[in-house]
Structure formats: C-alpha cells, structure tokens
Design a protein around this motif. Structure first.
Motif, PDB file in Angstrom:
ATOM      1  N   TRP A 177      15.111  47.344  44.482  1.00 54.42           N
ATOM      2  CA  TRP A 177      14.072  46.991  44.132  1.00 54.42           C
ATOM      3  C   TRP A 177      12.868  47.215  44.623  1.00 54.42           C
ATOM      4  N   LYS A 186      11.799  50.836  44.868  1.00 53.42           N
ATOM      5  CA  LYS A 186      11.404  51.362  43.611  1.00 53.42           C
ATOM      6  C   LYS A 186       9.958  50.880  43.174  1.00 53.42           C
ATOM      7  N   HIS A 187       9.824  49.429  43.341  1.00 53.33           N
ATOM      8  CA  HIS A 187       8.544  48.630  42.704  1.00 53.33           C
ATOM      9  C   HIS A 187       7.549  48.405  43.751  1.00 53.33           C
ATOM     10  N   GLU A 215      12.975  37.407  38.350  1.00 53.67           N
ATOM     11  CA  GLU A 215      13.264  38.693  37.915  1.00 53.67           C
ATOM     12  C   GLU A 215      14.738  39.211  38.265  1.00 53.67           C
ATOM     13  N   GLU A 218      16.000  51.059  35.144  1.00 58.74           N
ATOM     14  CA  GLU A 218      16.287  50.703  36.565  1.00 58.74           C
ATOM     15  C   GLU A 218      17.464  51.777  36.958  1.00 58.74           C
TER      16      GLU A 218
END
Length: 308
Positions: A216, A219-220, A228, A238
C-alpha cells in the motif's frame, strides 16, 4: 520536712517535737497520710511486642495505602522491561550463511501465496513454512484451499496438484519479521509486482497485514490509515501485476489479505483466523472445480473431433 503534717485530729504540731513524741500508729493515720502522698497519673503503656511476632502486618498495609495514593514506578520493573526489549533490525550479513528459499511459481495459477520472508527453519529445510508452530499448512487445508493437509516437503507440488504457488516479499531469511526494515520491504515490492506480472495468477494472497501495508505504501505513497485496512478481498483497483500498455494488457491479479500464520502472531483467536482463511478457501475451491469441469469438457470435445 519544712511543711506541716496534718494528723487525724487536725492540729498542727512542731515537726521537731514529733521526732521525740511520734503519734501512735493507727489505720486512719495511714489513710490520711496516703491522701497527701504524691501519686502521678501515668497512662498504662500497651504491652510491647517483639518485632519478630508481626514482621510484615503493619509495614505491608502502609506500603499498600501509600502506593494506592501516590503510585510510583518500581525500579525492579524498569530493569525487567529493559531486558525484554524486542530484537531490532538485522543486516543481511547476519544470516548470509543461510540459503534463500526458492519460489514455487508457474503460469496461470489459481492463487499465489506471498509470505513475509523465510524463517530460520524454513531456510535450513528448503521448504516453505517449515517451522512446526506455523499454521500455514493447517489453514490451507481447513479453509478448503487444499483437499488434504500437505507437509512443507510438498511445497514444490502445489502448482501441479492444486494450482497454487508460493513466494515472499523479501527473499533473505531472518529469525523473525522485526529483523526486517520497512524500507527493505518497500524496495522489494517492485520485484514482487514483476513476478506476478510474469506468471499472471488469478489471485494473490498476502499472508500477513504488514505485507499489505508495505504494498500500500508503495502504491499510494503514504501510510495506510487504520480505517483503510481490512482482511479479505480488496478493491479491483488494488490488483497486483497490472499491465496497462502494449498488446498484452492485463487487469492484474485479485488481492486477498489474510492474517499471518506465524506461531508468534497472537493478535487473533484461532476461530478468527479460520474465518478469514475460509473466505479465500471457498473461492479457491470453486475455481478449482470450474477449471476441472472446463478441462473435462475440452477432453470430451477433443475425443469427439477424433471420432470424425
């Protein structure tokens, strides 16, 4: 004596003459003299007791009440907490003598399991999740991902027997996950994405919350918020291993986040772990049956073509 002495008839007499003519002794005289005698009022002292008889009764109660009113940390407890400090990061050289674990991957698998990294026992044996306390093989069976319980030595047969695979986000072995750094895990995400992009499984199962948190972050570009996070299937956005450009575009592998199977992970009860894994097992079981049915249909069609 300078003072006069009062006798029973109340008359005063010269004290010098009384030495030669003492009054006759009488019981009443004694009472009168006793009336003027000094008798200080002394409060009786309680009987003294040896400290050996009650060595802890009073001191214990006092300590308890004092601690209750103004609690203060105990030096002994501080020293104990320091000795229990968790182990920290271990550089790769610490376990350089141990081999890395081979990946068990193949094209078009139903699901690839992604672990954190090999433990000491796993690295020594050369088989995934080899430590006796690890619940991976037990949960794999009880969830329905495999129709029977397999042993770590059968990890290489997972693709052929059940359409499953195995890899790790970090390749090098350590004694526990705390000996890895977050930066090291984040740097390994790109390699993991490429593995998935190449073998293209239908789904990936991340075996542990920390693995998904690392994916995560990459990716973010930020830390995942508490609200979350959730176990189970993640949103389609995702998916891992996505190919966006070129002729071989691919939507990527679905992501399922499962709890860790390590014997050290005790934040969830056994029944809660079973429930999380069962959701994945139902899907894997369904896809395996659908694939088997499709294979039977292909065989029948091929046999019919041969008859003509």
């Amino acid at each position: 004596m300078d003072s006069l002495i009062k006798v029973e008839d109340g008359n005063e007499e010269n004290p010098n003459l009384s030495e030669f003519n003492p009054p006759p002794a009488s019981f009443k005289g004694r009472l009168n003299l006793a009336h003027y005698s000094f008798s200080p009022k002394i409060k009786p002292e309680p009987p003294r007791q040896s400290p050996r008889l009650h060595p802890t009764t009073n001191s214990t109660s006092k300590r308890k009440s004092t601690h209750h009113l103004t609690p203060s940390p105990s030096p002994t407890k501080k020293s104990k907490s320091k000795s229990r400090s968790p182990s920290g990061y271990a550089p790769p050289s610490t376990y350089a003598h141990l081999p890395e674990l081979r990946d068990v991957l193949q094209n078009n698998l139903i699901c690839v399991f992604i672990g954190l990294n090999p433990g000491i026992e796993t690295a020594r044996s050369g088989h995934a999740y080899a430590h006796p306390s690890n619940l991976f093989w037990k949960l794999l069976h009880s969830s329905g991902c495999t129709p029977r319980r397999c042993s770590p030595e059968e990890d290489g047969d997972l693709p052929r027997l059940f359409g499953l695979g195995n890899t790790n986000i970090v390749a090098r072995p350590t004694r526990n996950g705390s000996e890895l750094s977050k930066g090291e895990m984040d740097d390994s995400v790109a390699v993991l994405e490429e593995k998935i992009r190449v073998c293209r499984p239908e789904a990936v199962c991340l075996v542990g919350k920390s693995i998904w948190e690392s994916v995560w972050r990459v990716k973010h570009g930020r830390k995942m918020k508490k609200e979350e996070f959730r176990y189970g299937w993640q949103d389609e956005g995702e998916n891992m291993g996505v190919v966006k450009e070129g002729e071989e575009k691919w939507e990527g592998a679905k992501v399922f986040v499962a709890c860790s199977t390590s014997g050290l992970a005790a934040s969830l009860k056994p029944a809660e772990k079973e429930e999380i894994w069962r959701e994945l097992g139902v899907w894997v079981e369904q896809r395996r049956n659908e694939r088997a049915s499709a294979l039977v249909e292909q065989v029948i069609e091929h046999a019919e073509e041969q008859d003509f």
